[in-house]
Design an enzyme around this catalytic site. Structure first.
Site, mmCIF file in Angstrom:
data_model
loop_
_atom_site.group_PDB
_atom_site.id
_atom_site.type_symbol
_atom_site.label_atom_id
_atom_site.label_comp_id
_atom_site.label_asym_id
_atom_site.label_seq_id
_atom_site.Cartn_x
_atom_site.Cartn_y
_atom_site.Cartn_z
ATOM 1 N N HIS A 126 28.803 -65.409 -16.688
ATOM 2 C CA HIS A 126 27.509 -65.739 -16.061
ATOM 3 C C HIS A 126 26.921 -64.543 -15.321
ATOM 4 C CE1 HIS A 126 29.121 -66.507 -11.893
ATOM 5 N NE2 HIS A 126 30.211 -66.869 -12.540
ATOM 6 N N ASP A 171 24.296 -64.915 -13.247
ATOM 7 C CA ASP A 171 23.730 -65.323 -11.946
ATOM 8 C C ASP A 171 24.785 -65.156 -10.860
ATOM 9 O OD1 ASP A 171 25.251 -67.542 -12.968
ATOM 10 O OD2 ASP A 171 24.265 -68.876 -11.545
ATOM 11 N N ASP A 198 32.244 -61.705 -9.200
ATOM 12 C CA ASP A 198 31.839 -63.044 -9.674
ATOM 13 C C ASP A 198 30.363 -63.032 -10.063
ATOM 14 O OD1 ASP A 198 31.656 -65.741 -10.167
ATOM 15 O OD2 ASP A 198 31.850 -66.343 -8.086
ATOM 16 N N GLU A 248 25.481 -70.737 -13.761
ATOM 17 C CA GLU A 248 26.841 -71.212 -13.458
ATOM 18 C C GLU A 248 26.962 -71.602 -11.998
ATOM 19 O OE1 GLU A 248 31.008 -71.487 -12.414
ATOM 20 O OE2 GLU A 248 29.601 -70.067 -11.569
ATOM 21 N N GLU A 249 26.374 -70.802 -11.134
ATOM 22 C CA GLU A 249 26.543 -71.044 -9.698
ATOM 23 C C GLU A 249 25.753 -72.259 -9.212
ATOM 24 O OE1 GLU A 249 28.883 -69.713 -8.302
ATOM 25 O OE2 GLU A 249 29.143 -67.609 -8.810
ATOM 26 N N ASP A 306 36.531 -64.878 -15.337
ATOM 27 C CA ASP A 306 35.765 -65.352 -14.177
ATOM 28 C C ASP A 306 36.723 -66.029 -13.193
ATOM 29 O OD1 ASP A 306 33.494 -65.794 -12.643
ATOM 30 O OD2 ASP A 306 32.998 -67.683 -13.646
ATOM 31 N N THR A 347 16.970 -80.529 25.140
ATOM 32 C CA THR A 347 17.688 -81.787 25.333
ATOM 33 C C THR A 347 17.096 -82.847 24.413
ATOM 34 O OG1 THR A 347 16.228 -82.155 27.215
ATOM 35 C CG2 THR A 347 18.442 -81.370 27.701
ATOM 36 N N SER A 355 36.293 -73.760 -9.803
ATOM 37 C CA SER A 355 35.765 -74.600 -10.888
ATOM 38 C C SER A 355 34.821 -73.798 -11.772
ATOM 39 C CB SER A 355 34.983 -75.778 -10.304
ATOM 40 O OG SER A 355 35.743 -76.459 -9.329
ATOM 41 N N HIS A 369 31.537 -65.243 -3.171
ATOM 42 C CA HIS A 369 30.641 -66.138 -2.416
ATOM 43 C C HIS A 369 30.540 -65.740 -0.940
ATOM 44 C CE1 HIS A 369 30.996 -69.692 -5.491
ATOM 45 N NE2 HIS A 369 31.026 -68.513 -6.076
HETATM 46 N N1 BES Z 1 34.111 -67.827 -10.833
HETATM 47 C C1 BES Z 1 33.983 -68.958 -9.978
HETATM 48 C C2 BES Z 1 35.120 -69.945 -10.095
HETATM 49 C C3 BES Z 1 36.488 -69.412 -9.799
HETATM 50 C C4 BES Z 1 36.711 -68.443 -8.843
HETATM 51 C C5 BES Z 1 37.545 -69.926 -10.489
HETATM 52 C C6 BES Z 1 37.981 -67.978 -8.603
HETATM 53 C C7 BES Z 1 38.827 -69.484 -10.234
HETATM 54 C C8 BES Z 1 39.038 -68.488 -9.289
HETATM 55 C C9 BES Z 1 32.663 -69.648 -10.285
HETATM 56 O O1 BES Z 1 31.590 -68.751 -10.378
HETATM 57 C C10 BES Z 1 32.323 -70.587 -9.154
HETATM 58 O O2 BES Z 1 32.125 -70.124 -8.078
HETATM 59 N N2 BES Z 1 32.226 -71.883 -9.445
HETATM 60 C C11 BES Z 1 31.811 -72.828 -8.468
HETATM 61 C C12 BES Z 1 31.378 -74.099 -9.113
HETATM 62 C C13 BES Z 1 29.911 -74.199 -9.381
HETATM 63 C C14 BES Z 1 29.565 -75.555 -9.908
HETATM 64 C C15 BES Z 1 29.075 -73.864 -8.185
HETATM 65 C C16 BES Z 1 32.932 -73.172 -7.536
HETATM 66 O O3 BES Z 1 34.112 -73.118 -7.908
HETATM 67 O O4 BES Z 1 32.613 -73.497 -6.390
HETATM 68 MN MN MN Z 2 32.082 -67.126 -11.516
HETATM 69 MN MN MN Z 3 30.991 -68.268 -8.252
#
Ligand code: BES
Ligand code: MN
Ligand code: MN
Length: 458
Positions: free
Chosen positions: A86, A88, A119, A152-153, A179, A314, A398, A426
């Site tokens: 991905h 993005d 990522d 993806e994100e 990824d 308040t 995920s 992230h």
């Molecule tokens: N690459 C990640 C997922 C990941 C990171 C898997 C490290 C295993 C190890 C992917 O870009 C991601 O951040 N996925 C999101 C899910 C999505 C629906 C926002 C996640 O896992 O929060």
């Molecule tokens: Mn990713």
């Molecule tokens: Mn990610």
């Protein structure tokens, strides 16, 4: 192997420069203000796929951000590898915590600092360069298809539709994705599972307007207090989730599976030190590796309401909000879990407030096979390039589309990631080690080579 090493050596600087160009695009899919940049990123990726030698390169429109497709079909009798990634990235906020700007890639101590460095721009681009390498050195051993998406994100909703509508075009023998993370460069590993996700937003409403907290305070339920109590009640004293039926479909791992998982190198002291925490936390009876890899969890991702500006006001607020997500493990289903969460959260609301629950995106958990030709090819590639045996691990993150690849296309995935959990995905100051980037570019052609060889024997 020498051919690979030579090519990488001769093109090192350009490989890095191109990644930097890619990282300068602000391709944040969650926030519409970045739309232009997201679209430019797709065009850039398409251009680079063409330059590397891909045919039928197309920026495929969707109802959201486009999917970049490209392929090289060498011979119908060879196996086909579908590379997914991905372009993005997550929003860079909070900006003030970055040591250098998120979209001006900067090298410090051999690491590239930028949003998306690991990522997933740094990781999917290794595939584009590995493909160029195989094309230029005449070593492409498999057919290759690329599918690089821009959502993806934010849950990959449009990719799901694209996959269903393009089953013929996406025909392949294996999906290859970088990824995910490795334990470390000293302990190369392959993730063999991903957790699913059910993401919810909740709104708690008390009085019909913000109130003077002196005039009304003590006589009217404060929605923020009520929300906090409700959230706190979602875990019991053993940090077990209290939502009825939440664990019903969760299968316990066998003792062998558990001990195999726990034999992976993991240093709890180092783990705590890295995060500046005095103690780890989690479901009683499970190790940290089990908690993140094999158990479902519930996290509050954000909570807001009332007055959060300068100074003090308040006020007894009318509303409070939270974003709550649950990570799921095999046999749990994101829609089912979203439904039981909603029902439970509405039920536990105190009489003085009303609750609204809205589901966001979701995704299903997956376990990838370790007895397949593709997994063996990945193991062999790592062994050749790292000189070490790959350790199978379960990832906590995920990638929602992986379950769909299996369900719709009937194709299994190999998660050959080269990131590290400490790469701050992230988070502010996301990074990717230049060493890992080159290592990935060297390892991926070996995967293709071994996959072709092992497929012949079947
Ligand atoms: N690459 C990640 C997922 C990941 C990171 C898997 C490290 C295993 C190890 C992917 O870009 C991601 O951040 N996925 C999101 C899910 C999505 C629906 C926002 C996640 O896992 O929060
Ligand atoms: Mn990713
Ligand atoms: Mn990610």
């Amino acid at each position: 192997m020498q051919v690979i090493k030579n090519y990488v050596e001769q093109n090192k600087q350009r490989f890095l420069d191109e990644l930097f160009e890619l990282l300068r695009f602000q391709s944040v899919s969650a926030d519409p203000k970045y739309k232009d940049d997201v679209l430019k990123t797709a065009a850039f990726v398409a251009e680079k796929l063409k330059d590397a030698g891909a045919d039928k390169v197309e920026v495929c429109e969707t109802a959201g951000y486009p999917i970049v497709y490209g392929e090289k079909m060498v011979d119908a009798s060879l196996p086909t590898v579908l590379v997914y990634g991905h372009y993005d990235v997550q929003p860079p906020d909070p900006l003030e915590l970055w040591h250098t700007p998120p979209f001006e890639p900067t090298v410090r101590d051999g690491k590239i600092y930028a949003r998306g460095a690991c990522d997933d721009k740094g990781q999917f681009y290794m595939h584009v360069k590995a493909f160029e390498l195989m094309m230029e050195t005449g070593t492409l051993a498999c057919n290759v298809k690329f599918m690089i998406e821009g959502e993806e994100e934010v849950g990959s909703a449009n990719l799901g539709i694209f996959v269903k509508e393009n089953q013929e075009r996406l025909k392949a023998d294996v999906v290859l994705i970088s990824d995910t993370s490795m334990i470390s460069m000293e302990h190369p590993s392959i993730e063999t599972g991903l957790r699913g996700l059910a993401y919810m937003e909740v709104e708690v409403t008390g009085p019909n307007r913000d109130l003077h907290s002196g005039v009304y305070g003590g006589a009217v339920a404060n929605p923020i207090t009520m929300l906090c109590k409700m959230i706190a009640s979602l875990h019991d004293e053993n940090n077990h989730i209290t939502i009825p039926a939440f664990y019903d479909k969760v299968a316990d791992l066998s003792e062998e599976e558990r001990s195999a998982l726990n034999s992976a190198p993991y240093d709890e002291e180092e783990y705590k030190q890295d995060l500046d925490i005095a103690e780890v936390w989690g479901e009683k009876g499970y190790s940290t590796l089990e908690r993140t890899g094999t158990r479902p969890t519930l996290e509050v991702n954000g909570i807001w309401g009332g007055y959060t500006g300068e100074g003090a006001k308040t006020v007894l607020p009318s509303k409070a909000f939270a974003k709550i997500s649950m990570r799921l493990v095999p046999h749990q289903n994101s829609e089912e879990i979203a439904a039981i969460f909603s029902k439970h959260f509405e039920e536990i609301a105190p009489a003085g407030v009303r609750v609204k629950v809205t589901p966001h995106h979701g995704g299903e958990p997956v376990v990838t096979p370790t007895d397949s030709i593709a997994y063996r090819a990945a193991e062999k590639a790592i062994e050749t390039s790292f000189g070490k045996q790959a350790i199978p691990t379960r990832g906590g993150g995920s990638i929602p589309i992986v379950a769909l690849f299996e369900e719709v296309l009937g194709i299994k995935t190999v998660l050959l990631g080269f990131g590290l959990d400490s790469d701050a995905l992230h988070s502010p100051n996301e990074k990717y080690d230049i060493f890992n980037y080159y290592k990935g570019i060297e390892t991926l052609p070996l995967f293709h080579q071994y996959y072709a060889e092992l497929s012949k024997g079947e």
